[in-house]
Structures are given as structure tokens and as C-alpha cells.
Design a protein around this motif. Structure first.
Motif, mmCIF file in Angstrom:
data_model
loop_
_atom_site.group_PDB
_atom_site.id
_atom_site.type_symbol
_atom_site.label_atom_id
_atom_site.label_comp_id
_atom_site.label_asym_id
_atom_site.label_seq_id
_atom_site.Cartn_x
_atom_site.Cartn_y
_atom_site.Cartn_z
ATOM 1 N N LYS A 36 39.826 101.626 74.961
ATOM 2 C CA LYS A 36 39.668 100.271 74.434
ATOM 3 C C LYS A 36 39.182 100.338 72.995
ATOM 4 N N VAL A 37 39.799 99.509 72.147
ATOM 5 C CA VAL A 37 39.481 99.508 70.723
ATOM 6 C C VAL A 37 39.454 98.073 70.215
ATOM 7 N N ALA A 38 38.938 97.891 69.012
ATOM 8 C CA ALA A 38 38.946 96.568 68.392
ATOM 9 C C ALA A 38 40.381 96.163 68.080
ATOM 10 N N GLY A 39 40.716 94.911 68.356
ATOM 11 C CA GLY A 39 42.051 94.392 68.090
ATOM 12 C C GLY A 39 42.113 93.682 66.753
ATOM 13 N N LEU A 40 42.982 92.684 66.650
ATOM 14 C CA LEU A 40 43.179 91.958 65.404
ATOM 15 C C LEU A 40 42.377 90.662 65.405
ATOM 16 N N ALA A 41 41.839 90.325 64.240
ATOM 17 C CA ALA A 41 41.045 89.100 64.118
ATOM 18 C C ALA A 41 41.899 87.899 63.731
ATOM 19 N N VAL A 42 43.092 88.152 63.175
ATOM 20 C CA VAL A 42 43.967 87.082 62.713
ATOM 21 C C VAL A 42 45.112 86.904 63.709
#
Length: 400
Positions: free
Chosen positions: A350-356
Motif C-alpha cells: 500500500k502506498v500514497a495515491g493521487l491527491a488530484v
């Protein structure tokens, strides 16, 4: 599905996080990104072993986050043949992104004046620590240039106390958004006029912009904004300790509905009839008393119990989370802020995804970050070089 930046070619000559994260954000929206790396070792973050004492292991999320979806070509730009290759890549690129020191770029023939002559329509995006001018222009910089030098760090400390360090890479990532934003503006301008130009953002300037509210108020008042002790803070915009040693933040506006709901959450309806708290003005005058009541009340339950109670209300509040908890946070998961990717070495992570989020042309996380020089031969063949040329460059030490 066509992504927003499909067809845009980006030449990336970046390292660490500030520059790589900027070009990665373009790759996530469909741009084709070729990363020029030093044949002697590549981006230094390839060798990252730990982050603030936390071991990285066989999966390097720091490097992956900043370089997914890119192709890597390993060049020794001190060699004439390697600079020739780099300049050929510039000819066919829309954007060049770098955070290498300006003096080094000049020595390597990768400065703005040189590349804009080769490709007048090029968007030349450069990130610096301190800016293009001034006495600190050539000083080295990591996040300290922004977080500390901009006065941002001091706003997180009480007067006379030691300011905190910036969270790892947070300053770089924030500054990278200014680089990406400027790049998009320049691409839009070029679409209308055909003109290329230089885009610049610095860590120092980015943090001043981020802290503009505090900066402007402090400059207008002639008085610095510092962190105040909890007992001196506003009772309705503060952080409270729970029974299990965790924390909850309140961020309420001073309206009657929020006050009534808070009294309900705390199971203290009698406070509604307390004359000390009968209006927003009265509560402000008796802030210390309100805070003492809330301090004592929050200590009666664990954080998870408070979360269960507070979830029934819409006024602003938040639990103080740990990073590891985000893996199971339904809000983060359902919005794609935390996503699962498949890594060939370690499997699903699991990783950080997109903020936009774009409704018609959403971005995506690219494939695994490239090995050093993984695409060197493919890229050279695409540029028209023969296998004989490639062999000769290897013998000369121009490529890996």
C-alpha cells in the motif's frame, strides 16, 4: 482512456525528491518521462537504507514514489558523446525538469541558454533551494532552505524552544507542486503562442507562499506568530489527550449549533445553561474554563470511543493518526489516497495515491520505477543510433 498529458514528452534530470516528484506528477497524468541519470551511480536515493531510522528494506518506497512510470537512461555528461545524446533528447522534448545546481548545469551544457537554443519551444523547469538571485543563490539546500529559512519551522515552536525538523521529503513534495503548476502554465502559454520559457520555483519561496497567511499577518503587525502552549490556545481549536494517550483535535467555529452539539457529544447538557458559556463572546472570555472542562472530559474515554461518538456530527474534528493507520482508514482508501500496487519483489504494497481527481481523465500511478540505465539502449535506438554507435559509447564511458 487518454490521460491529460498524453503526448507530452518530459526530459528529467533530477535527483533526491524536489525535482523527481515534480516530473512524477506529470507522468501520473500521462506524460512520457525519460530520466537522465549519472552513469556513475544514478539518483542518490536509489541507495536509501532508512528514513528517520525506519528501515526501507528491499522495496524502496521513497525512490518508487518519485520515479514510477519513468524510463532511465544512464549518461556520463562529461563525455562529448553523452552530451550529444542529451541534446538530441532535448530536441524532441516538450519539458526539461531539473533540480541540479545551476553551476553544474552550465558545466554539463544543460543550462537554460544552451537548451533553449536547441529547442526554442522547450519549457525549462528548474527547482532551486534559495532562488535564482541573492547572496544564497549558490548555497546547497534540502528542506532546510524552505521549512527553516522561511520562518515556517519557528511557527511550530513556542518562543525560545527548539523548532521541529521538517517531516522527511514533505518540503520537497510541497515545492514540487509549484514546479508542476508552473510547468502546466507554461505549456498552456506555449499552446497559444508557441513560445517556450523558463519555469522556476525554490524551496525557500515555496514555503514563504505556503505560510503566506502567517507571513502577511506577522509583517503587518510587526510581531511574529509562534506556537502557543495548549492552555493558552483557543479551547475550540486545540488538541486534547484521550484516556489511552492518543489525541483528538477540535476545529470548531464559535457558533451556537457547534457548541450545542459539542455539549451533546460530551454528555454535558448542563453547560448549555451555564451563563459563562451562553454566547460565543462569553465562551471566549471564559476560554480557560472551557478548556479545563474539555481536557478533563476527553480523558474519560479512549480515542476510538471518541471517534465513534464524534462520527455522528459534522462539525470539524479529526483524530491524530499515525502513518501506519492510514492503511486501514476507510476515508483514505475509498478516495484513493492510499492504494495498493503490485511490486515484483515484495508483492502487494500500500502506498500514497493521487491527491488530484479528474472525473473524465483521471491520472494513474505508473509502473515500477526503472533500474539505473534500464532503457539506455532502447532510447538510443529510438534516437537513430546504431548498435555499433552504442558499443562505441560504452567503450568511451559515455553511457553505462
Amino acid at each position: 482512456m487518454t490521460l491529460p498529458l498524453a503526448g507530452i514528452k518530459v526530459l528529467d534530470m533530477t535527483q533526491h525528491a524536489f525535482g523527481p516528484r515534480a516530473s512524477a506528477s506529470l507522468a501520473e497524468m500521462g506524460a512520457e518521462v525519460i530520466k537522465i541519470e549519472n552513469a556513475a551511480g544514478g539518483d542518490p536515493t536509489r541507495g536509501l537504507e532508512d528514513l528517520r531510522g525506519v528501515p526501507v528494506g528491499s522495496f524502496n518506497p521513497y525512490y518508487e514514489q518519485n520515479n514510477r512510470g519513468k524510463r532511465s537512461i544512464a549518461l556520463n555528461l562529461r563525455a562529448d558523446r553523452a552530451r550529444e545524446v542529451a541534446h538530441k533528447l532535448v530536441e524532441g522534448s516538450d519539458v526539461f525538469v531539473t533540480n541540479i545546481r545551476l553551476a553544474a548545469l552550465e558545466r554539463l551544457g544543460m543550462d537554460y541558454e544552451t537548451l533553449s537554443r536547441i529547442n526554442p519551444g522547450l519549457i525549462y523547469t528548474v527547482g532551486t533551494g534559495w532562488g535564482l538571485r541573492g547572496p544564497a543563490r549558490d548555497r546547497g539546500a534540502f528542506e532546510a532552505a524552505g521549512f527553516t529559512g522561511s520562518a515556517f519551522a519557528s511557527s511550530f515552536a513556542e518562543p525560545g524552544s527548539r523548532p521541529p525538523l521538517c517531516p522527511p521529503a514533505a518540503g520537497d513534495y510541497m515545492g514540487s507542486m509549484f514546479l508542476a503548476y508552473g510547468t502546466m502554465l507554461a505549456l498552456f502559454h506555449r499552446q497559444r503562442t508557441g513560445e517556450g520559457q523558463m519555469v522556476h520555483a525554490s524551496l525557500f519561496g515555496s514555503f514563504i507562499s505556503l505560510a503566506a497567511c502567517c507571513v502577511d499577518v506577522s509583517l503587518a503587525a510587526g510581531e511574529d506568530i509562534f506556537l502557543v502552549p495548549h492552555e493558552e490556545d483557543g479551547a475550540f481549536y486545540s488538541i486534547y489527550k484521550t484516556r489511552d494517550g492518543r489525541w483528538i483535535q477540535l476545529a470548531l467555529v464559535r457558533d451556537e449549533r457547534s457548541w450545542a452539539e459539542l455539549c451533546e457529544v460530551m454528555e454535558m447538557p448542563h453547560l448549555m445553561g451555564d451563563r459563562r458559556f451562553e454566547s460565543a463572546e462569553a465562551r471566549a472570555e471564559n476560554n480557560e474554563a472551557v478548556m479545563a472542562i474539555l481536557d478533563e472530559a476527553f480523558l474519560t474515554r479512549d480515542q476510538r470511543e471518541w471517534i465513534a461518538r464524534l462520527e455522528r456530527y459534522n462539525f470539524p474534528w479529526a483524530p491524530v493518526r499515525h502513518f501506519t493507520e492510514l492503511a486501514e482508514d476507510p476515508q483514505a482508501l475509498e478516495n484513493g489516497y492510499i492504494v495498493t500496487v503490485d511490486d515484483a519483489q515484495v508483492g502487494e504494497v500500500k502506498v500514497a495515491g493521487l491527491a488530484v481527481e479528474l472525473s473524465r481523465t483521471p491520472g494513474r500511478l505508473g509502473a515500477k520505477a526503472p533500474e539505473l540505465g534500464q532503457h539506455t539502449e532502447d532510447i538510443l535506438l529510438e534516437l537513430g543510433y546504431s548498435w555499433e554507435d552504442i558499443a562505441g559509447m560504452k567503450e568511451e564511458g559515455a553511457i553505462l
